[in-house]
Design a protein around this motif. Structure first.
Motif, PDB file in Angstrom:
ATOM      1  N   GLY A  33       1.001  -1.223  -0.026  1.00 50.52           N
ATOM      2  CA  GLY A  33       0.086   0.201   0.217  1.00 50.52           C
ATOM      3  C   GLY A  33       0.804   1.126  -0.044  1.00 50.52           C
ATOM      4  N   GLU A  34       1.754   1.061   0.905  1.00 48.23           N
ATOM      5  CA  GLU A  34       2.811   2.478   0.896  1.00 48.23           C
ATOM      6  C   GLU A  34       3.434   2.567  -0.237  1.00 48.23           C
ATOM      7  OE1 GLU A  34       5.478   2.835   4.071  1.00 48.23           O
ATOM      8  OE2 GLU A  34       3.647   3.085   5.435  1.00 48.23           O
ATOM      9  N   MET A  35       4.157   1.729  -0.777  1.00 51.12           N
ATOM     10  CA  MET A  35       5.001   1.489  -2.145  1.00 51.12           C
ATOM     11  C   MET A  35       4.016   2.163  -3.337  1.00 51.12           C
ATOM     12  SD  MET A  35       6.722  -2.216  -2.244  1.00 51.12           S
ATOM     13  CE  MET A  35       6.965  -2.958  -0.900  1.00 51.12           C
ATOM     14  N   LEU A  36       2.676   1.731  -3.359  1.00 47.77           N
ATOM     15  CA  LEU A  36       1.829   2.338  -4.355  1.00 47.77           C
ATOM     16  C   LEU A  36       1.658   3.576  -4.331  1.00 47.77           C
ATOM     17  CD1 LEU A  36      -0.718  -0.838  -4.697  1.00 47.77           C
ATOM     18  CD2 LEU A  36       1.013  -0.050  -6.359  1.00 47.77           C
ATOM     19  N   ARG A  37       1.394   4.028  -2.888  1.00 49.85           N
ATOM     20  CA  ARG A  37       1.024   5.461  -2.560  1.00 49.85           C
ATOM     21  C   ARG A  37       2.296   6.459  -2.995  1.00 49.85           C
ATOM     22  NH1 ARG A  37      -2.027   3.274   1.319  1.00 49.85           N
ATOM     23  NH2 ARG A  37      -0.814   2.987   3.061  1.00 49.85           N
ATOM     24  N   HIS A  38       3.287   5.631  -2.783  1.00 49.51           N
ATOM     25  CA  HIS A  38       4.659   6.373  -3.146  1.00 49.51           C
ATOM     26  C   HIS A  38       4.976   6.605  -4.557  1.00 49.51           C
ATOM     27  CE1 HIS A  38       8.801   7.900  -2.949  1.00 49.51           C
ATOM     28  NE2 HIS A  38       9.359   6.800  -3.704  1.00 49.51           N
ATOM     29  N   GLU A  39       4.500   5.596  -5.272  1.00 47.08           N
ATOM     30  CA  GLU A  39       4.519   5.746  -6.663  1.00 47.08           C
ATOM     31  C   GLU A  39       3.559   6.917  -7.324  1.00 47.08           C
ATOM     32  OE1 GLU A  39       6.388   3.863  -9.027  1.00 47.08           O
ATOM     33  OE2 GLU A  39       7.470   2.510  -7.437  1.00 47.08           O
ATOM     34  N   ILE A  40       2.309   6.871  -6.543  1.00 49.27           N
ATOM     35  CA  ILE A  40       1.356   7.693  -7.012  1.00 49.27           C
ATOM     36  C   ILE A  40       1.774   9.249  -6.776  1.00 49.27           C
ATOM     37  CG2 ILE A  40      -1.179   8.438  -6.395  1.00 49.27           C
ATOM     38  CD1 ILE A  40      -1.788   5.722  -6.100  1.00 49.27           C
ATOM     39  N   ALA A  41       2.568   9.359  -5.412  1.00 45.48           N
ATOM     40  CA  ALA A  41       2.741  10.801  -5.176  1.00 45.48           C
ATOM     41  C   ALA A  41       3.928  11.215  -6.248  1.00 45.48           C
ATOM     42  CB  ALA A  41       3.209  10.702  -3.710  1.00 45.48           C
ATOM     43  N   SER A  42       4.912  10.167  -6.283  1.00 52.88           N
ATOM     44  CA  SER A  42       5.961  10.626  -7.316  1.00 52.88           C
ATOM     45  C   SER A  42       5.651  10.618  -8.877  1.00 52.88           C
ATOM     46  CB  SER A  42       7.248   9.675  -7.345  1.00 52.88           C
ATOM     47  OG  SER A  42       7.459   9.057  -5.889  1.00 52.88           O
ATOM     48  N   LYS A  43       4.321  10.530  -9.168  1.00 54.36           N
ATOM     49  CA  LYS A  43       3.827  10.438 -10.623  1.00 54.36           C
ATOM     50  C   LYS A  43       4.721   9.703 -11.582  1.00 54.36           C
ATOM     51  CE  LYS A  43       1.443  15.027  -9.869  1.00 54.36           C
ATOM     52  NZ  LYS A  43       0.306  14.346  -9.394  1.00 54.36           N
ATOM     53  N   THR A  44       5.203   8.529 -11.045  1.00 53.03           N
ATOM     54  CA  THR A  44       5.895   7.695 -11.892  1.00 53.03           C
ATOM     55  C   THR A  44       4.506   7.076 -12.780  1.00 53.03           C
ATOM     56  OG1 THR A  44       5.201   5.483 -10.582  1.00 53.03           O
ATOM     57  CG2 THR A  44       7.280   6.952 -10.154  1.00 53.03           C
ATOM     58  N   ALA A  45       4.960   6.247 -14.012  1.00 52.91           N
ATOM     59  CA  ALA A  45       4.348   5.867 -15.017  1.00 52.91           C
ATOM     60  C   ALA A  45       3.307   4.935 -14.115  1.00 52.91           C
ATOM     61  CB  ALA A  45       5.010   5.105 -16.178  1.00 52.91           C
ATOM     62  N   GLU A  49      -0.889   5.069 -13.599  1.00 52.98           N
ATOM     63  CA  GLU A  49      -1.600   3.647 -14.038  1.00 52.98           C
ATOM     64  C   GLU A  49      -2.665   3.113 -12.791  1.00 52.98           C
ATOM     65  OE1 GLU A  49       0.738   1.023 -16.149  1.00 52.98           O
ATOM     66  OE2 GLU A  49      -0.890  -0.511 -16.307  1.00 52.98           O
ATOM     67  N   VAL A  50      -2.254   3.324 -11.580  1.00 56.36           N
ATOM     68  CA  VAL A  50      -2.889   2.843 -10.532  1.00 56.36           C
ATOM     69  C   VAL A  50      -3.791   3.837  -9.496  1.00 56.36           C
ATOM     70  CG1 VAL A  50      -1.116   0.573 -10.354  1.00 56.36           C
ATOM     71  CG2 VAL A  50      -0.966   2.741  -8.704  1.00 56.36           C
ATOM     72  N   GLU A  51      -3.417   5.079  -9.785  1.00 59.46           N
ATOM     73  CA  GLU A  51      -4.146   6.032  -8.820  1.00 59.46           C
ATOM     74  C   GLU A  51      -5.395   5.974  -8.695  1.00 59.46           C
ATOM     75  OE1 GLU A  51      -3.012   9.995 -10.466  1.00 59.46           O
ATOM     76  OE2 GLU A  51      -3.533  10.876  -8.507  1.00 59.46           O
ATOM     77  N   ASN A  52      -6.147   5.844  -9.955  1.00 55.05           N
ATOM     78  CA  ASN A  52      -7.773   5.790  -9.726  1.00 55.05           C
ATOM     79  C   ASN A  52      -8.143   4.439  -9.155  1.00 55.05           C
ATOM     80  OD1 ASN A  52      -8.241   8.173 -10.650  1.00 55.05           O
ATOM     81  ND2 ASN A  52      -8.693   7.231 -12.935  1.00 55.05           N
ATOM     82  N   LEU A  53      -7.591   3.188  -9.526  1.00 54.44           N
ATOM     83  CA  LEU A  53      -7.858   1.972  -8.646  1.00 54.44           C
ATOM     84  C   LEU A  53      -7.715   2.062  -7.220  1.00 54.44           C
ATOM     85  CD1 LEU A  53      -5.931  -0.485 -11.035  1.00 54.44           C
ATOM     86  CD2 LEU A  53      -8.464  -0.018 -10.849  1.00 54.44           C
ATOM     87  N   VAL A  54      -6.496   2.708  -6.600  1.00 49.94           N
ATOM     88  CA  VAL A  54      -6.242   2.993  -5.159  1.00 49.94           C
ATOM     89  C   VAL A  54      -7.433   3.892  -4.760  1.00 49.94           C
ATOM     90  CG1 VAL A  54      -4.870   3.810  -3.514  1.00 49.94           C
ATOM     91  CG2 VAL A  54      -4.139   2.095  -5.385  1.00 49.94           C
ATOM     92  N   ALA A  55      -7.584   4.949  -5.360  1.00 48.77           N
ATOM     93  CA  ALA A  55      -8.799   5.929  -4.746  1.00 48.77           C
ATOM     94  C   ALA A  55     -10.071   5.492  -4.299  1.00 48.77           C
ATOM     95  CB  ALA A  55      -8.693   7.079  -5.685  1.00 48.77           C
ATOM     96  N   ASN A  56     -10.406   4.336  -5.619  1.00 47.58           N
ATOM     97  CA  ASN A  56     -11.785   3.940  -5.644  1.00 47.58           C
ATOM     98  C   ASN A  56     -11.569   2.596  -4.782  1.00 47.58           C
ATOM     99  OD1 ASN A  56     -12.893   5.637  -7.106  1.00 47.58           O
ATOM    100  ND2 ASN A  56     -11.850   4.919  -8.772  1.00 47.58           N
TER     101      ASN A  56
END
Ligand code: B4P
Length: 191
Positions: A33-45, A49-56
Motif C-alpha cells: 500500500g505504501e509503495m503504491l502511494r509512493h509511486e502515485i505521489a511521485s507520479k511515476t508511470a 496507472e494505479v491512481e484511480n484504482l487505489v482511490a476507488n
C-alpha cells in the motif's frame, strides 16, 4: 531469518503492527500500500496507472504489485533479519507469487498472521484515519467497497497458509499495545 506476512481487512492495523514488529525484530517492512502511494505521489508511470484504482478501493493488478514488490525485495534483501510483508499477499494468486519469489531466494514465510476486527470497528478506524491522512480511499463509500473486495479474496488467502500450516489468527481489537503483545507471544514460539 524470520519472514512474516500480516494480513487482514482494511483498517485492521496491519501497518500499525508491522511498524512495531519491524522495530522489535529488526525486520524490513514491505508495505505494498505504501509503495503504491509512493509511486502515485511521485507520479511515476506505474503511479499514474494505479491512481484511480487505489482511490476507488479496487485492487491493483497482480503484475503491477508484483513488480513493485520484487523491486523492493531485490533492493533490501541483504539489509535486515528478515521481512514483514504488510498488505501483500491480498489474494491466493499473490500468495503463490510471494511463495515462488521467496523460494527462488532460498527463503520462506515462517508465520502468516491474520488480524481479525469487526466491520463497525474497521469503519470507525478508517474514518478517523481519513480525518488526518488525506488518503483518497478513506471515506465511507470506498471503505465498504474495500471490505467487500477483501472478503471476496480472503478465503483463498487463508486456505493457502492453512495448507502450509503457517496460519495464525490474532484478535486485532483492543489497544495497539494489546494487539502487539498477542503477536509477540505468537512470534516467540517461532524464534
Ligand atoms: P493498505 O495501505 O494496505 O491499507 P489498509 O488496509 O487500509 O490499512 P491497514 O490495515 O494497514 O491499517 P492501519 O494500520 O493504517 O492498502 C491501500 C490500498 O492499496 C488498497 O485498497 C489497494 O487499492 C492497494 N493495494 C495495497 N496492496 C495491494 C495488493 N497486494 N494488491 C492489490 N492492491 C493493493 O490502521 C488503520 C487505522 O486504525 C489507523 O488510523 C490506525 O492508527 C488505527 N489503529 C490501528 N490499530 C488500532 C487499534 N488496535 N485500535 C484502534 N485504532 C487502531
Amino acid at each position: 531469518m524470520l519472514n512474516l506476512v500480516i494480513f487482514g481487512p482494511p483498517g485492521s492495523g496491519k501497518g500499525t503492527q508491522a511498524t512495531h514488529i519491524k522495530e522489535k525484530y529488526g525486520l524490513l517492512h514491505l508495505s505494498t500500500g505504501e509503495m503504491l502511494r509512493h509511486e502515485i505521489a511521485s507520479k511515476t508511470a506505474l503511479g499514474l496507472e494505479v491512481e484511480n484504482l487505489v482511490a476507488n478501493g479496487q485492487l491493483v493488478p497482480d503484475e503491477l504489485v508484483t513488480e513493485v514488490l520484487k523491486k523492493a525485495l531485490a533492493e533490501k534483501m541483504s539489509q535486515g533479519n528478515g521481512f514483514i510483508f504488510d498488505g501483500f499477499p491480498r489474494n491466493g494468486d499473490q500468495a503463490q507469487i510471494l511463495e515462488d519469489a521467496l523460494n527462488s531466494l532460498n527463503l520462506e514465510i515462517n508465520v502468516a498472521i491474520n488480524l481479525t476486527v469487526s466491520d463497525p470497528e474497521l469503519i470507525k478506524r478508517i474514518l478517523l484515519r481519513g480525518e488526518t491522512s488525506g488518503r483518497a480511499d478513506d471515506n465511507e463509500i470506498v471503505i465498504k467497497e474495500r471490505l467487500e473486495i477483501y472478503r471476496k479474496n480472503a478465503d483463498k488467502l487463508i486456505k493457502f497458509y492453512q495448507k502450509l500450516d503457517k496460519l495464525y489468527e490474532v484478535n486485532g481489537e483492543g489497544s495497539p499495545q494489546e494487539v502487539f503483545e498477542r503477536i509477540t507471544k505468537l512470534i516467540a514460539k517461532h524464534l
